[in-house]
Design a protein around this motif. Structure first.
Motif, PDB file in Angstrom:
ATOM      1  N   VAL A 169      39.278  40.416  41.499  1.00 25.51           N
ATOM      2  CA  VAL A 169      37.844  40.267  41.237  1.00 25.51           C
ATOM      3  C   VAL A 169      37.334  41.421  40.383  1.00 25.51           C
ATOM      4  N   SER A 170      37.912  42.612  40.551  1.00 27.11           N
ATOM      5  CA  SER A 170      37.523  43.752  39.715  1.00 27.11           C
ATOM      6  C   SER A 170      37.848  43.467  38.252  1.00 27.11           C
ATOM      7  N   CYS A 171      39.035  42.911  38.023  1.00 32.74           N
ATOM      8  CA  CYS A 171      39.472  42.582  36.668  1.00 32.74           C
ATOM      9  C   CYS A 171      38.526  41.583  36.005  1.00 32.74           C
ATOM     10  N   PHE A 172      38.209  40.513  36.704  1.00 27.94           N
ATOM     11  CA  PHE A 172      37.432  39.461  36.065  1.00 27.94           C
ATOM     12  C   PHE A 172      35.932  39.740  36.054  1.00 27.94           C
ATOM     13  N   LEU A 173      35.453  40.581  36.962  1.00 27.05           N
ATOM     14  CA  LEU A 173      34.056  41.023  36.847  1.00 27.05           C
ATOM     15  C   LEU A 173      33.882  41.863  35.588  1.00 27.05           C
ATOM     16  N   LEU A 192      30.672  32.960  23.370  1.00 31.14           N
ATOM     17  CA  LEU A 192      29.921  32.337  24.462  1.00 31.14           C
ATOM     18  C   LEU A 192      30.870  31.611  25.417  1.00 31.14           C
ATOM     19  N   LEU A 193      31.811  30.867  24.853  1.00 31.54           N
ATOM     20  CA  LEU A 193      32.773  30.147  25.693  1.00 31.54           C
ATOM     21  C   LEU A 193      33.630  31.118  26.505  1.00 31.54           C
ATOM     22  N   LEU A 194      34.037  32.223  25.900  1.00 28.21           N
ATOM     23  CA  LEU A 194      34.856  33.203  26.605  1.00 28.21           C
ATOM     24  C   LEU A 194      34.061  33.871  27.715  1.00 28.21           C
ATOM     25  N   ALA A 195      32.780  34.133  27.469  1.00 27.80           N
ATOM     26  CA  ALA A 195      31.932  34.709  28.518  1.00 27.80           C
ATOM     27  C   ALA A 195      31.811  33.748  29.699  1.00 27.80           C
ATOM     28  N   GLY A 196      31.654  32.452  29.414  1.00 30.46           N
ATOM     29  CA  GLY A 196      31.571  31.469  30.497  1.00 30.46           C
ATOM     30  C   GLY A 196      32.866  31.350  31.268  1.00 30.46           C
ATOM     31  N   LEU A 197      34.000  31.360  30.554  1.00 31.94           N
ATOM     32  CA  LEU A 197      35.306  31.265  31.205  1.00 31.94           C
ATOM     33  C   LEU A 197      35.555  32.451  32.131  1.00 31.94           C
ATOM     34  N   THR A 198      35.336  33.669  31.650  1.00 29.71           N
ATOM     35  CA  THR A 198      35.604  34.853  32.466  1.00 29.71           C
ATOM     36  C   THR A 198      34.623  34.958  33.635  1.00 29.71           C
ATOM     37  N   THR A 199      33.397  34.488  33.441  1.00 25.76           N
ATOM     38  CA  THR A 199      32.449  34.469  34.557  1.00 25.76           C
ATOM     39  C   THR A 199      32.936  33.517  35.647  1.00 25.76           C
ATOM     40  N   GLY A 200      33.466  32.373  35.245  1.00 25.58           N
ATOM     41  CA  GLY A 200      34.032  31.443  36.217  1.00 25.58           C
ATOM     42  C   GLY A 200      35.226  32.022  36.941  1.00 25.58           C
ATOM     43  N   LEU A 201      36.075  32.775  36.235  1.00 28.24           N
ATOM     44  CA  LEU A 201      37.223  33.410  36.866  1.00 28.24           C
ATOM     45  C   LEU A 201      36.778  34.462  37.884  1.00 28.24           C
ATOM     46  N   ALA A 202      35.692  35.165  37.579  1.00 30.89           N
ATOM     47  CA  ALA A 202      35.158  36.131  38.550  1.00 30.89           C
ATOM     48  C   ALA A 202      34.694  35.416  39.814  1.00 30.89           C
ATOM     49  N   HIS A 207      34.672  36.170  46.789  1.00 30.61           N
ATOM     50  CA  HIS A 207      33.279  35.739  46.930  1.00 30.61           C
ATOM     51  C   HIS A 207      32.284  36.753  46.382  1.00 30.61           C
ATOM     52  N   ASN A 208      32.624  38.053  46.392  1.00 33.74           N
ATOM     53  CA  ASN A 208      31.681  38.987  45.781  1.00 33.74           C
ATOM     54  C   ASN A 208      31.692  38.888  44.259  1.00 33.74           C
ATOM     55  N   GLY A 209      32.569  38.032  43.709  1.00 34.47           N
ATOM     56  CA  GLY A 209      32.493  37.734  42.288  1.00 34.47           C
ATOM     57  C   GLY A 209      31.200  37.041  41.907  1.00 34.47           C
ATOM     58  N   MET A 210      30.531  36.431  42.895  1.00 36.53           N
ATOM     59  CA  MET A 210      29.249  35.784  42.609  1.00 36.53           C
ATOM     60  C   MET A 210      28.166  36.796  42.222  1.00 36.53           C
ATOM     61  N   PHE A 211      28.440  38.088  42.441  1.00 35.57           N
ATOM     62  CA  PHE A 211      27.491  39.120  42.001  1.00 35.57           C
ATOM     63  C   PHE A 211      27.310  39.093  40.489  1.00 35.57           C
ATOM     64  N   VAL A 213      26.447  36.756  38.711  1.00 34.96           N
ATOM     65  CA  VAL A 213      25.264  35.969  38.337  1.00 34.96           C
ATOM     66  C   VAL A 213      24.013  36.841  38.299  1.00 34.96           C
ATOM     67  N   PRO A 214      23.619  37.513  39.392  1.00 33.60           N
ATOM     68  CA  PRO A 214      22.436  38.378  39.293  1.00 33.60           C
ATOM     69  C   PRO A 214      22.624  39.546  38.333  1.00 33.60           C
ATOM     70  N   ILE A 215      23.849  40.045  38.194  1.00 32.90           N
ATOM     71  CA  ILE A 215      24.076  41.150  37.256  1.00 32.90           C
ATOM     72  C   ILE A 215      23.783  40.699  35.830  1.00 32.90           C
ATOM     73  N   GLN A 216      24.255  39.520  35.450  1.00 32.59           N
ATOM     74  CA  GLN A 216      23.993  39.038  34.093  1.00 32.59           C
ATOM     75  C   GLN A 216      22.511  38.737  33.882  1.00 32.59           C
ATOM     76  N   VAL A 217      21.843  38.277  34.922  1.00 33.61           N
ATOM     77  CA  VAL A 217      20.393  38.064  34.813  1.00 33.61           C
ATOM     78  C   VAL A 217      19.692  39.393  34.551  1.00 33.61           C
ATOM     79  N   LEU A 218      20.072  40.430  35.284  1.00 35.28           N
ATOM     80  CA  LEU A 218      19.470  41.761  35.079  1.00 35.28           C
ATOM     81  C   LEU A 218      19.754  42.280  33.670  1.00 35.28           C
ATOM     82  N   LEU A 219      20.947  42.037  33.179  1.00 39.11           N
ATOM     83  CA  LEU A 219      21.285  42.506  31.835  1.00 39.11           C
ATOM     84  C   LEU A 219      20.488  41.760  30.767  1.00 39.11           C
ATOM     85  N   VAL A 220      20.275  40.466  30.982  1.00 37.73           N
ATOM     86  CA  VAL A 220      19.443  39.702  30.044  1.00 37.73           C
ATOM     87  C   VAL A 220      18.006  40.213  30.082  1.00 37.73           C
TER      88      VAL A 220
END
Length: 544
Positions: A169-173, A192-202, A207-211, A213-220
């Motif tokens: 999870v560290s790798c894919f986050l 964009l496709l690569l960002a979506g793929l790696t986010t899915g791998l995280a 389960h803490n890979g779901m973090f 989602v809020p991290i990317q929202v904060l970055l946006v």
């Protein structure tokens, strides 16, 4: 022509140095994989991963998503193995018992080593991403410093080869945030496709890979603020840039959800028809707060997320609320907020702590000269650490391994602004001391503590669980007993009741009652008086 030759020469030199450092890390991991016995959780991860391939069974160990377990079990498919059939008992007991039987044959060492090699590749990939991200964000010197910090970090070496989900999870986050950063910096469809793929791998690593989602929202949101704070260009351009970024974020989440479903074979049910999740999903949610249980059951009713993923999320929340904590020699009934900050000061090398101080000085003295890069590393680090401090699951530094994935690039990047004169010499010395501290405790990486806290020999007085003792030292126990010709002894071991160690590892000790015993009766009966050495796990000794 001279400039072209110089560029080729520089690229060859850089690639050679990076490859050499990654090879050192891989060698460290393989040596660790061959010298450490099976840790407490590895048997059930390997067994459940194998059953995912053979029977598409995602109900054996829903506590963790499939990705790392599938990768670990992949090289086992070429072997002629007999796996036990899952039962209808509580899923954790089923997975542990099945794992014990699955790895109890003559080829148990081959199974364990092959699975560990696959996880080790994820650790090497993580280190490579650390270099790539840091180099792109802060330059070549910072990239090499970050890579050295990763390659010789005792926590990555200690846990990087074990069949668990922490390094994955560290790798894919890091991969997901790095790919999203590259899209934000220079938008394109492939990025964009690569960002979506790696986010899915995280999402599918742990389960803490779901973090993510809020991290990317904060970055946006941080990008929105930076765009609107900028005085350059008309407001219309800023509106369009913000709208495009928001749309890209939605696309990333949509792609990642597709990746998540693909890992479960696009099937909602955790198990094939005729087999049920044990216990059923509503039972998993019973201990949760009403709003948490309601959210999970609503997603289940809509079949928005696979059943196994929802059950695992509920289980992680439940375990976190009921786990005790052991820190600085004291037992707490629940988790404490200061646990992980103290763990970091114990588990980071002396040199890494010094470099973190240098980095802080650099930020104060020179400011945030690359604000976007700083935020894309600091926001994930701070968010993950804050959640860990607020949660009650205080079990081990491995649970905040993603913090290290962002700490190494951030420290190297901030410190690199002082890469001149005496500061440069100080950072080179710190990097060498970092490697030395790690190599000096090579066979004690899981139990690592820096010299400020007394080193590995004292860590069991400060911390427990996978910070000190995760069942990985049984080969060393056997060697010790043989060296001292001990044939009669007593063994209070944290993993007892999972494997049978006398027959499994060749340790001739009589087992004693332990923490795991009540899960798998009968408990051993011990006479009122015993004679001979007593070997006690750090977890048992602490009373934790």
């Amino acid at each position: 022509m001279g400039t072209w030759k110089e560029a080729i020469s520089k690229r060859w030199f850089v690639n050679t140095c990076v490859a050499a450092l990654l090879a050192i890390l891989f060698a460290e991991l393989l040596l660790t994989a061959s010298r450490d016995s099976m840790s407490v959780d590895e048997g059930n991860h390997i067994y459940s991963g194998y059953m995912m391939w053979k029977r598409a069974d995602f109900g054996l160990n829903p506590e963790h998503p499939p990705l790392v377990k599938l990768l670990a079990a992949l090289p086992l498919l070429a072997m002629d193995l007999k796996a036990p059939e899952p039962g209808s008992v509580y899923y954790k007991l089923d997975a542990y018992l099945g794992g014990r039987e699955f790895l109890s044959g003559a080829n148990k060492g081959v199974i364990l080593f092959r699975a560990r090699v696959m996880v080790s590749l994820l650790a090497v990939l993580l280190a490579a991403l650390v270099f790539a991200a840091t180099r792109e964000m802060f330059g070549l010197g910072a990239g090499f410093l970050a890579l050295v910090l990763a390659v010789f970090d005792p926590n990555l070496v200690g846990f990087g080869s074990l069949v668990t989900t922490d390094v994955g999870v560290s790798c894919f986050l890091l991969a997901s945030i790095y790919c999203f950063y590259r899209y934000v910096k220079a938008p394109s469809l492939p990025r964009l496709l690569l960002a979506g793929l790696t986010t899915g791998l995280a999402l599918t690593a742990k389960h803490n890979g779901m973090f993510v989602v809020p991290i990317q929202v904060l970055l946006v949101l941080s990008e929105f603020i930076r765009n609107w704070a900028s005085k350059s260009g008309p407001r219309g351009n800023q509106w369009r840039a913000s709208a495009r970024l928001a749309g890209a974020l939605v696309a990333v989440f949509a792609i990642s959800l597709g990746v998540l479903w693909s890992m479960y074979g696009f099937r909602y049910s955790a198990r094939e028809k005729g087999f049920a999740l044990t216990p059923p999903l509503p039972v998993f949610t019973t201990p949760l707060k009403p709003y948490e249980a309601g959210a999970i059951l609503t997603l289940a009713r809509w079949k928005a997320v696979p059943e196994s993923y929802l059950a695992g999320a509920a289980d992680v929340r439940t375990v976190g609320e009921h786990y005790p904590s052991f820190i600085l020699g004291a037992i707490h009934r629940h988790g404490v907020w200061f646990y992980f900050p103290i763990v970091l000061t114990i588990k980071c090398t002396e040199a890494l702590l010094a470099l973190m101080l240098i980095a802080a000085v650099a930020v104060v003295v020179r400011g945030l000269y690359r604000t976007r890069e700083f935020l894309f590393l600091f926001v994930p680090l701070a968010f993950i650490l804050a959640i860990a401090m607020a949660a009650h699951l205080n079990t081990g530094v491995r649970h905040i391994m993603p913090v290290y994935a962002f700490l190494w690039p951030l420290t190297a990047g901030a410190a690199s602004t002082l890469l001149r004169g005496r500061w440069a010499i100080a950072m080179v010395v710190a990097a060498l001391l970092h490697a030395t501290s790690s190599l000096a405790t090579f066979n004690s990486h899981i139990a690592y503590a820096n010299a400020f806290w007394g080193g590995p020999d004292n860590v069991h007085n400060l911390l427990t669980d996978s910070n000190a003792d995760w069942g990985q030292q049984l080969y060393a126990v056997k060697d010790y007993l043989e060296e001292h010709r001990i044939r009669k002894c007593w063994f209070a071991y944290i993993g007892e009741g999972i494997p049978t160690h006398a027959s499994y590892w060749g340790i001739p000790c009589t087992p004693m009652p332990n923490l795991d015993g009540p899960m798998i009766p009968p408990m051993p009966v011990i006479p009122a008086e015993i004679d001979g050495p007593v070997l006690i796990s750090a977890d048992e000794l602490s009373g934790y």
